[in-house]
Design a protein around this motif. Structure first.
Motif, PDB file in Angstrom:
ATOM      1  N   GLN A 110       0.800  -1.224   0.000  1.00  0.00           N
ATOM      2  CA  GLN A 110       0.000   0.000   0.000  1.00  0.00           C
ATOM      3  C   GLN A 110       0.837   1.280   0.000  1.00  0.00           C
ATOM      4  O   GLN A 110       0.350   2.326  -0.444  1.00  0.00           O
ATOM      5  CB  GLN A 110      -0.919   0.003   1.230  1.00  0.00           C
ATOM      6  N   VAL A 111       2.059   1.191   0.488  1.00  0.00           N
ATOM      7  CA  VAL A 111       2.909   2.379   0.555  1.00  0.00           C
ATOM      8  C   VAL A 111       3.881   2.444  -0.624  1.00  0.00           C
ATOM      9  O   VAL A 111       3.891   3.418  -1.387  1.00  0.00           O
ATOM     10  CB  VAL A 111       3.687   2.422   1.896  1.00  0.00           C
ATOM     11  N   LEU A 112       4.689   1.401  -0.786  1.00  0.00           N
ATOM     12  CA  LEU A 112       5.729   1.438  -1.816  1.00  0.00           C
ATOM     13  C   LEU A 112       5.210   1.093  -3.215  1.00  0.00           C
ATOM     14  O   LEU A 112       5.610   1.730  -4.199  1.00  0.00           O
ATOM     15  CB  LEU A 112       6.861   0.474  -1.446  1.00  0.00           C
ATOM     16  N   LEU A 113       4.352   0.089  -3.316  1.00  0.00           N
ATOM     17  CA  LEU A 113       3.965  -0.408  -4.639  1.00  0.00           C
ATOM     18  C   LEU A 113       3.313   0.661  -5.519  1.00  0.00           C
ATOM     19  O   LEU A 113       3.664   0.773  -6.705  1.00  0.00           O
ATOM     20  CB  LEU A 113       3.043  -1.626  -4.486  1.00  0.00           C
ATOM     21  N   PRO A 114       2.363   1.463  -5.016  1.00  0.00           N
ATOM     22  CA  PRO A 114       1.783   2.502  -5.883  1.00  0.00           C
ATOM     23  C   PRO A 114       2.816   3.506  -6.380  1.00  0.00           C
ATOM     24  O   PRO A 114       2.706   3.999  -7.508  1.00  0.00           O
ATOM     25  CB  PRO A 114       0.751   3.184  -4.966  1.00  0.00           C
ATOM     26  N   VAL A 115       3.824   3.789  -5.572  1.00  0.00           N
ATOM     27  CA  VAL A 115       4.862   4.756  -5.957  1.00  0.00           C
ATOM     28  C   VAL A 115       5.701   4.214  -7.105  1.00  0.00           C
ATOM     29  O   VAL A 115       5.889   4.877  -8.133  1.00  0.00           O
ATOM     30  CB  VAL A 115       5.758   5.101  -4.753  1.00  0.00           C
ATOM     31  N   VAL A 116       6.206   2.983  -6.947  1.00  0.00           N
ATOM     32  CA  VAL A 116       7.066   2.423  -7.997  1.00  0.00           C
ATOM     33  C   VAL A 116       6.250   2.091  -9.245  1.00  0.00           C
ATOM     34  O   VAL A 116       6.760   2.181 -10.369  1.00  0.00           O
ATOM     35  CB  VAL A 116       7.827   1.179  -7.488  1.00  0.00           C
ATOM     36  N   ALA A 117       4.981   1.735  -9.072  1.00  0.00           N
ATOM     37  CA  ALA A 117       4.126   1.469 -10.231  1.00  0.00           C
ATOM     38  C   ALA A 117       3.924   2.747 -11.037  1.00  0.00           C
ATOM     39  O   ALA A 117       3.981   2.732 -12.281  1.00  0.00           O
ATOM     40  CB  ALA A 117       2.782   0.910  -9.783  1.00  0.00           C
ATOM     41  N   LYS A 118       3.693   3.866 -10.356  1.00  0.00           N
ATOM     42  CA  LYS A 118       3.513   5.148 -11.040  1.00  0.00           C
ATOM     43  C   LYS A 118       4.778   5.556 -11.779  1.00  0.00           C
ATOM     44  O   LYS A 118       4.727   6.003 -12.936  1.00  0.00           O
ATOM     45  CB  LYS A 118       3.119   6.217 -10.021  1.00  0.00           C
ATOM     46  N   GLU A 119       5.920   5.375 -11.122  1.00  0.00           N
ATOM     47  CA  GLU A 119       7.193   5.721 -11.756  1.00  0.00           C
ATOM     48  C   GLU A 119       7.446   4.853 -12.986  1.00  0.00           C
ATOM     49  O   GLU A 119       7.919   5.339 -14.018  1.00  0.00           O
ATOM     50  CB  GLU A 119       8.337   5.560 -10.756  1.00  0.00           C
ATOM     51  N   ALA A 120       7.133   3.561 -12.868  1.00  0.00           N
ATOM     52  CA  ALA A 120       7.341   2.649 -13.999  1.00  0.00           C
ATOM     53  C   ALA A 120       6.422   3.004 -15.164  1.00  0.00           C
ATOM     54  O   ALA A 120       6.825   2.947 -16.332  1.00  0.00           O
ATOM     55  CB  ALA A 120       7.111   1.212 -13.552  1.00  0.00           C
ATOM     56  N   MET A 121       5.176   3.383 -14.876  1.00  0.00           N
ATOM     57  CA  MET A 121       4.240   3.777 -15.929  1.00  0.00           C
ATOM     58  C   MET A 121       4.701   5.061 -16.607  1.00  0.00           C
ATOM     59  O   MET A 121       4.579   5.215 -17.834  1.00  0.00           O
ATOM     60  CB  MET A 121       2.844   3.949 -15.346  1.00  0.00           C
ATOM     61  N   MET A 122       5.236   5.981 -15.828  1.00  0.00           N
ATOM     62  CA  MET A 122       5.717   7.246 -16.403  1.00  0.00           C
ATOM     63  C   MET A 122       6.941   7.029 -17.276  1.00  0.00           C
ATOM     64  O   MET A 122       7.129   7.725 -18.276  1.00  0.00           O
ATOM     65  CB  MET A 122       6.041   8.237 -15.283  1.00  0.00           C
ATOM     66  N   SER A 123       7.767   6.049 -16.895  1.00  0.00           N
ATOM     67  CA  SER A 123       8.963   5.763 -17.699  1.00  0.00           C
ATOM     68  C   SER A 123       8.604   5.117 -19.025  1.00  0.00           C
ATOM     69  O   SER A 123       9.328   5.237 -20.008  1.00  0.00           O
ATOM     70  CB  SER A 123       9.918   4.866 -16.913  1.00  0.00           C
TER      71      SER A 123
END
Length: 398
Positions: free
Chosen positions: A208-221
């Motif tokens: 709930q804390v880390l996964l949404p952050v890295v998922a957003k970054e990966a989608m933006m990349s």
């Protein structure tokens, strides 16, 4: 008193109701008596909490499913010694699998709409039913009582996601109180608190804390990037701690009820090779597929001499096994690719083991063991990235 609909082990109030309901049962077990009627009442209560209320359609599906499997297993028990035993056996295995197959196929053809026959935990109940048919054929189950089968089928602590128990082991404990209930109670308390750490602290942090952050970054990349690598490891940690935490809750609840159901995880990320990983990860599922799919397929291939080489037979068995496991998770390309990935890896692992036996001078020490553990961990995390379906979202569903 009206109880709200609750997903098992998903929120703190569930544990309050659970421990409150189990107290009288625990007192009886402490004094050496298993109160079966009360245990049945507790089971019905928690089944109602999981499948009643707004989920009434799942409750109806569950009732229909239990009636179906009771008929299938009971009928096979009476027909197992008739003529054409092999044909009858395969027919009843297919009949036991039929409801699960429908729930897996319908979403594929109807825009991911769930089947009306589906309910939470149908896969794990199907494993128990198929197991019954197979062990009846082998002569390992010599007596059948439909009420005992239903009790095994609807054991509520493990109904939604396992662990997958074996009928003969369960039946022994279901009819008597454990000799040392305090030992069960001690194990249950330890597993309960470890489950809280895994699921509600570590699982929450990674999921709930880390996964949404890295998922957003990966989608933006927009492609292969360090953010995608981060997603791979964070998702792997979340998957382990969330599922292992749930399993610990199910096992702890079983312990409180005087049952010693099998564990599901045993330090899987310390495995030095992929075969050892599957002996440590979701163990009850791995062993179920090994015993009831792989070993039986291997026996048939060897008996009928389909392939001259045992190695070829073994490799075919691995691909059949992991393809089936992939399809069981869902009819999508990434689940099937996940199965092919692990089958290929296990075949290569077996080839490497055979090579090492022919070359005993190859180094084998703490360093090589550590490197093997590290390599296996990274390879497993890569497979979990594939399993997550995130690549499908990233590259195909933008």
């Amino acid at each position: 008193m009206m109880f709200p609909h609750m997903i098992p082990y998903a929120e703190p109030i569930y544990f309050f109701y659970l421990l409150l309901a189990l107290c009288p049962l625990a007192i009886g077990l402490y004094f050496g008596k298993r109160v079966k009627w009360y245990e049945s009442c507790v089971t019905l209560l928690f089944l109602w909490m999981s499948f009643g209320g707004e989920q009434w359609h799942q409750g109806l599906a569950l009732v229909g499913y239990v009636l179906w499997q009771s008929g299938v297993v009971g009928t096979y028990f009476h027909l197992r010694s008739k003529k054409n035993q092999t044909s009858v056996f395969y027919l009843f295995v297919l009949l036991a699998i039929f409801p699960l197959a429908i729930t897996k196929v319908v979403p594929f053809f109807h825009d991911n709409q769930p089947s009306l026959l589906g309910f939470l935990g149908i896969s794990y109940l199907t494993f128990r039913s198929v197991q019954m048919v197979m062990e009846m054929r082998d002569g390992m189950i010599k007596e059948y009582q439909w009420l005992h089968f239903i009790r095994f089928l609807l054991f509520f602590p493990t109904i939604s996601s396992g662990p997958i128990d074996r009928y003969r082991r369960f039946e022994k404990e279901a009819n008597q109180a454990p000799a040392d209930y305090l030992d069960y109670l001690e194990k249950g308390v330890k597993r309960l608190f470890l489950g809280f750490l895994y699921k509600f602290m570590l699982g929450y942090f990674f999921g709930q804390v880390l996964l949404p952050v890295v998922a957003k970054e990966a989608m933006m990349s927009g492609g292969v990037s360090w953010a995608l690598v981060g997603y791979m490891y964070v998702y792997s940690m979340y998957l382990f701690f969330d599922f292992a935490g749930y399993s610990l809750f199910a096992i702890a609840t079983s312990n409180f009820m005087g049952y010693d159901v099998p564990i599901n995880f045993n330090k899987p990320f310390l495995a030095p090779n992929i075969k050892e990983f599957w002996n440590r990860w979701h163990m009850s599922l791995s062993f179920w597929f090994r015993d009831y799919v792989y070993m039986r397929l291997m026996f048939t291939l060897m008996k009928k001499k389909v392939f001259k080489s045992r190695v070829v037979s073994s490799n075919v068995g691995y691909f059949a096994l992991f393809l089936l496991m992939g399809i069981w998770h869902g009819l999508t390309w990434y689940y099937i690719a996940y199965g092919i990935y692990h089958a290929t890896w296990i075949c290569l692992n077996d080839a490497w083991i055979r090579y090492k036996k022919r070359h005993p001078s190859l180094p084998s020490n703490r360093l090589t063991h550590s490197l093997a553990v590290i390599g296996t961990f990274h390879g497993v995390c890569l497979s979990f990235l594939l399993f997550s379906g995130f690549l499908n979202t990233l590259f195909f569903l933008k």
